[in-house]
Design a protein around this motif. Structure first.
Motif, short mmCIF file in Angstrom:
data_model
loop_
_atom_site.label_atom_id
_atom_site.label_comp_id
_atom_site.label_asym_id
_atom_site.label_seq_id
_atom_site.Cartn_x
_atom_site.Cartn_y
_atom_site.Cartn_z
N LYS A 97 0.82 -1.62 0.26
CA LYS A 97 0.05 0.00 0.06
C LYS A 97 0.96 0.88 -0.36
O LYS A 97 1.21 2.49 0.19
CB LYS A 97 -0.88 0.27 0.91
CG LYS A 97 -1.66 -1.37 1.54
CD LYS A 97 -3.35 -1.21 2.24
CE LYS A 97 -3.55 -2.18 2.05
NZ LYS A 97 -4.33 -2.67 0.98
N GLY A 99 2.80 2.27 -3.24
CA GLY A 99 2.93 2.33 -4.44
C GLY A 99 4.54 1.52 -4.80
O GLY A 99 4.43 1.87 -6.73
N GLY A 101 3.94 -2.13 -5.74
CA GLY A 101 3.51 -2.61 -6.85
C GLY A 101 3.02 -1.79 -8.47
O GLY A 101 3.44 -2.35 -9.31
N THR A 102 2.42 -1.04 -8.08
CA THR A 102 2.76 0.14 -9.26
C THR A 102 3.76 0.24 -9.76
O THR A 102 3.24 0.41 -11.52
CB THR A 102 1.35 1.42 -8.65
OG1 THR A 102 0.41 0.36 -8.32
CG2 THR A 102 1.43 2.15 -10.17
N LEU A 103 4.38 0.83 -9.27
CA LEU A 103 5.71 1.22 -9.19
C LEU A 103 6.79 0.15 -10.54
O LEU A 103 6.94 0.03 -11.73
CB LEU A 103 6.63 1.40 -8.97
CG LEU A 103 6.70 2.47 -7.75
CD1 LEU A 103 7.56 3.15 -6.31
CD2 LEU A 103 7.11 4.22 -8.88
N ILE A 105 4.91 -2.27 -11.89
CA ILE A 105 4.32 -3.40 -13.37
C ILE A 105 4.58 -2.10 -14.06
O ILE A 105 4.87 -2.19 -15.42
CB ILE A 105 2.75 -3.19 -12.81
CG1 ILE A 105 2.00 -4.22 -11.97
CG2 ILE A 105 1.72 -2.72 -13.54
CD1 ILE A 105 0.53 -3.98 -11.16
N ASN A 106 4.60 -0.60 -13.67
CA ASN A 106 5.05 0.26 -14.88
C ASN A 106 6.45 -0.03 -15.34
O ASN A 106 6.20 0.41 -16.81
CB ASN A 106 4.60 1.84 -13.91
CG ASN A 106 2.93 1.57 -13.83
OD1 ASN A 106 2.19 1.44 -14.95
ND2 ASN A 106 2.79 2.41 -13.24
N TYR A 128 -7.57 -2.59 -8.69
CA TYR A 128 -6.24 -2.50 -8.74
C TYR A 128 -5.49 -2.45 -10.11
O TYR A 128 -4.57 -1.38 -10.29
CB TYR A 128 -5.37 -4.57 -8.23
CG TYR A 128 -3.90 -3.98 -7.70
CD1 TYR A 128 -2.74 -2.49 -6.77
CD2 TYR A 128 -3.11 -3.83 -9.14
CE1 TYR A 128 -1.79 -2.90 -6.47
CE2 TYR A 128 -1.14 -4.34 -8.23
CZ TYR A 128 -0.95 -3.45 -7.20
OH TYR A 128 0.33 -3.00 -7.22
N TYR A 129 -5.39 -3.41 -10.81
CA TYR A 129 -4.73 -3.11 -12.03
C TYR A 129 -5.34 -1.98 -13.60
O TYR A 129 -4.79 -2.20 -13.96
CB TYR A 129 -4.90 -4.96 -12.26
CG TYR A 129 -3.93 -5.83 -12.29
CD1 TYR A 129 -2.44 -5.48 -12.50
CD2 TYR A 129 -4.18 -6.50 -11.47
CE1 TYR A 129 -1.96 -6.43 -11.20
CE2 TYR A 129 -3.53 -7.51 -10.09
CZ TYR A 129 -2.03 -7.43 -10.67
OH TYR A 129 -1.76 -8.44 -10.26
N ARG A 131 -5.59 0.52 -12.59
CA ARG A 131 -5.23 1.73 -12.22
C ARG A 131 -3.93 2.19 -13.39
O ARG A 131 -3.08 3.15 -13.09
CB ARG A 131 -4.87 2.36 -10.77
CG ARG A 131 -6.35 2.03 -9.86
CD ARG A 131 -5.15 2.14 -8.17
NE ARG A 131 -4.02 1.31 -7.65
CZ ARG A 131 -4.28 0.75 -6.55
NH1 ARG A 131 -4.40 1.84 -5.79
NH2 ARG A 131 -3.50 -0.37 -6.38
N THR A 132 -3.70 0.75 -13.74
CA THR A 132 -1.98 0.58 -13.87
C THR A 132 -2.32 0.53 -16.07
O THR A 132 -1.41 0.11 -16.71
CB THR A 132 -0.91 -0.19 -14.02
OG1 THR A 132 -1.63 -1.25 -13.95
CG2 THR A 132 -0.33 0.04 -12.18
N GLN A 156 -3.40 -5.09 -21.78
CA GLN A 156 -3.57 -3.30 -21.66
C GLN A 156 -2.58 -4.00 -23.45
O GLN A 156 -1.43 -5.20 -23.55
CB GLN A 156 -2.44 -3.15 -21.15
CG GLN A 156 -2.05 -1.38 -21.03
CD GLN A 156 -1.43 -1.53 -19.82
OE1 GLN A 156 -1.31 -0.61 -20.40
NE2 GLN A 156 -1.31 -1.27 -18.71
#
Length: 182
Positions: A97, A99, A101-103, A105-106, A128-129, A131-132, A156
């Motif tokens: 929580k 960020g 995981g988001t980093l 993924i990106n 969740y997904y 958001r990316t 995506q």
């Protein structure tokens, strides 16, 4: 225990990271699910049918606190399109929580784009997904009947306009081709 705010770097994993990656997935998912997911992560890293593969780790104070694996997949009846699936993704309990995981993924999506990937798939929590940039409603079929709602099977598009032209059944690496993961 790490404190968030210290410098973190994201890099491609190396052979010597495998034990730490296994330990990370056990930590992130708990004992029962963690055993299955950590084994999947290690199996994918060894699986020649998953190639090409991209495995990224988030590292802080020389400790791996996050990992994401993107493995190559095929679409039945389709040739010449570079497609990957994101699985699994884990972040240490203490670092969730924030960020990371988001980093991961990106960074993975950007790296795959540089390497010519055109589509990336994921089967997971839509909240969740999305958001990316992942979206449901594409025409690619999962390899097995899904346990969760169809909205969890997302894609995506990295190559513009390619996803709307694609249809068929996805075939994953051997280590990911088990109904228990779907």
């Amino acid at each position: 225990m790490q404190s968030i705010g210290k410098p973190m770097k994201i890099r491609e994993s190396v052979e010597s990271d495998k034990k730490a990656i296994r330990k990370l997935h056990l930590n992130a998912f708990g004992q029962s699910e963690g055993e299955v997911v950590s084994q999947l992560a290690n199996d994918l890293l060894e699986d020649k049918t998953a190639l090409p593969i991209l495995s990224l780790v988030a590292e802080q104070d020389n400790e791996i606190i996050g990992n994401v694996i993107f493995s190559s997949v095929n679409i039945e009846g389709v040739e010449g399109v570079s497609v990957y699936i994101l699985a699994p993704l884990a972040v240490s309990k203490f670092a969730q929580k924030k960020g990371i995981g988001t980093l991961l993924i990106n960074k993975g999506l950007a790296t795959l784009k540089q390497r010519g990937a055109e589509i990336v798939l994921v089967y997971g929590d839509p909240n969740y997904y999305m958001r990316t940039g992942f979206k449901a409603g594409h025409k690619l079929k999962p390899p097995y009947k899904l346990q969760y709602p169809v909205e969890a099977w997302m894609a995506q598009e990295i190559g513009e306009g390619i996803l709307s032209k694609m249809h068929g059944t996805v075939r994953c690496a051997k280590s990911l081709s088990s109904p228990e993961y779907w």
